[in-house]
Design a protein around this motif. Structure first.
Motif, PDB file in Angstrom:
ATOM      1  N   SER A 120      -1.732   8.760   6.574  1.00  9.63           N
ATOM      2  CA  SER A 120      -1.103   7.442   6.643  1.00  9.63           C
ATOM      3  C   SER A 120      -0.187   7.254   5.447  1.00  9.63           C
ATOM      4  CB  SER A 120      -2.171   6.345   6.655  1.00  9.63           C
ATOM      5  OG  SER A 120      -1.557   5.082   6.630  1.00  9.63           O
ATOM      6  N   LYS A 121       0.968   6.666   5.696  1.00 12.24           N
ATOM      7  CA  LYS A 121       1.911   6.415   4.607  1.00 12.24           C
ATOM      8  C   LYS A 121       1.604   5.106   3.891  1.00 12.24           C
ATOM      9  CE  LYS A 121       5.705   8.960   6.649  1.00 12.24           C
ATOM     10  NZ  LYS A 121       7.077   8.909   7.126  1.00 12.24           N
ATOM     11  N   ILE A 122       0.786   4.274   4.515  1.00 14.46           N
ATOM     12  CA  ILE A 122       0.469   2.968   3.942  1.00 14.46           C
ATOM     13  C   ILE A 122      -0.654   3.129   2.924  1.00 14.46           C
ATOM     14  CG2 ILE A 122      -0.383   0.652   4.436  1.00 14.46           C
ATOM     15  CD1 ILE A 122       0.807   0.936   7.233  1.00 14.46           C
ATOM     16  N   SER A 123      -0.448   2.563   1.763  1.00 10.53           N
ATOM     17  CA  SER A 123      -1.502   2.582   0.751  1.00 10.53           C
ATOM     18  C   SER A 123      -2.007   1.161   0.546  1.00 10.53           C
ATOM     19  CB  SER A 123      -0.978   3.154  -0.560  1.00 10.53           C
ATOM     20  OG  SER A 123       0.002   2.311  -1.099  1.00 10.53           O
ATOM     21  N   ARG A 124      -3.254   1.063   0.163  1.00  7.20           N
ATOM     22  CA  ARG A 124      -3.869  -0.228  -0.121  1.00  7.20           C
ATOM     23  C   ARG A 124      -4.162  -0.302  -1.609  1.00  7.20           C
ATOM     24  NH1 ARG A 124      -6.145   1.535   4.573  1.00  7.20           N
ATOM     25  NH2 ARG A 124      -5.661   0.233   6.355  1.00  7.20           N
ATOM     26  N   THR A 125      -3.938  -1.452  -2.173  1.00  8.82           N
ATOM     27  CA  THR A 125      -4.236  -1.675  -3.578  1.00  8.82           C
ATOM     28  C   THR A 125      -5.390  -2.657  -3.677  1.00  8.82           C
ATOM     29  OG1 THR A 125      -1.906  -1.343  -4.135  1.00  8.82           O
ATOM     30  CG2 THR A 125      -3.290  -2.393  -5.795  1.00  8.82           C
ATOM     31  N   TRP A 126      -6.452  -2.222  -4.336  1.00 11.69           N
ATOM     32  CA  TRP A 126      -7.635  -3.055  -4.540  1.00 11.69           C
ATOM     33  C   TRP A 126      -7.641  -3.520  -5.985  1.00 11.69           C
ATOM     34  CZ3 TRP A 126     -11.149  -4.025  -0.601  1.00 11.69           C
ATOM     35  CH2 TRP A 126     -10.988  -3.267   0.559  1.00 11.69           C
ATOM     36  N   GLU A 127      -7.891  -4.803  -6.177  1.00  9.39           N
ATOM     37  CA  GLU A 127      -7.986  -5.377  -7.522  1.00  9.39           C
ATOM     38  C   GLU A 127      -9.283  -6.159  -7.640  1.00  9.39           C
ATOM     39  OE1 GLU A 127      -4.704  -7.820  -8.625  1.00  9.39           O
ATOM     40  OE2 GLU A 127      -3.228  -6.222  -8.389  1.00  9.39           O
ATOM     41  N   ALA A 128      -9.938  -5.994  -8.776  1.00  9.40           N
ATOM     42  CA  ALA A 128     -11.133  -6.785  -9.067  1.00  9.40           C
ATOM     43  C   ALA A 128     -10.851  -7.609 -10.311  1.00  9.40           C
ATOM     44  CB  ALA A 128     -12.343  -5.877  -9.295  1.00  9.40           C
ATOM     45  N   SER A 129     -11.114  -8.898 -10.215  1.00  8.83           N
ATOM     46  CA  SER A 129     -10.939  -9.781 -11.363  1.00  8.83           C
ATOM     47  C   SER A 129     -12.168 -10.675 -11.462  1.00  8.83           C
ATOM     48  CB  SER A 129      -9.673 -10.631 -11.218  1.00  8.83           C
ATOM     49  OG  SER A 129      -9.741 -11.432 -10.068  1.00  8.83           O
TER      50      SER A 129
END
Length: 193
Positions: A120-129
């Motif tokens: 897949s060319k789509i990437s996901r960005t996960w952020e924890a705050s």
């Protein structure tokens, strides 16, 4: 054969924190969340863009201050007045940009991870705050995912006592349960759409 020849695995190190120090508790819980998020999911790779931006801004500010000091050393004050003025204004501007970056962009974010699915060319960005007020026991954890469809987030607000025992030891299994609940909720949300 003696017991010295036996190789044993080292036991997991327990994290003990002064449970009355709110800042130490928040940072210890943040570390536990980061360990859980990245340790249990090998497809997530940590990204250091936010930290690197902060580091570059600080390095530029220190560079401007060193330049001003060196110029003033080689050209005493009356001659160095324009350079000192420029340096003071540049340092002030860089500190303003740094303050805006930390308060508007970072907002308590302590880990950013990128997920690239195979094929897949789509990437996901996960952020924890996280956020924990000074004299409050409520630990607010926010997990956010960004992909091609937008941004979604889940928030959990619990007392820090839910993750720490009476001796001040972080109960990483309870932290992992909460992180997994938030992660699975966001992962299921993206499958439904």
């Amino acid at each position: 054969m003696t017991k010295k020849d036996d190789k044993t695995q080292p036991a997991e190190e327990l994290v003990k924190v002064n449970k009355w120090d709110g800042s130490a508790v928040k940072h210890a819980l943040d570390d536990a969340v980061k360990t859980c998020l990245l340790g249990d999911r090998p497809h997530l790779k940590e990204q250091f863009g936010l930290v690197n931006t902060r580091l570059v801004l600080c390095a530029l500010a220190v560079g401007v201050a060193i330049m001003a000091h060196a110029w003033d050393f080689t050209h005493p004050f009356p001659q160095s007045k324009p350079v000192l003025l420029f340096s003071v204004l540049a340092y002030f501007a860089l500190m303003g940009v740094l303050t805006l970056h930390t308060s508007l962009r970072e907002k308590g974010t302590f880990v950013v991870a990128v997920q690239k699915d195979a094929g897949s060319k789509i990437s996901r960005t996960w952020e924890a705050s996280s956020d924990m007020k000074k004299f409050d026991d409520k630990y607010m954890l926010t997990l956010c995912v960004r992909d091609g469809r937008g941004q979604r987030e889940q928030t959990s607000t619990k007392s820090c006592a839910a993750f720490i025992d009476t001796n001040g030891i972080i109960l990483e299994n309870l932290v992992a349960n909460e992180v997994n609940r938030l992660y699975n909720s966001l992962a299921a949300d993206k499958k439904d759409k």
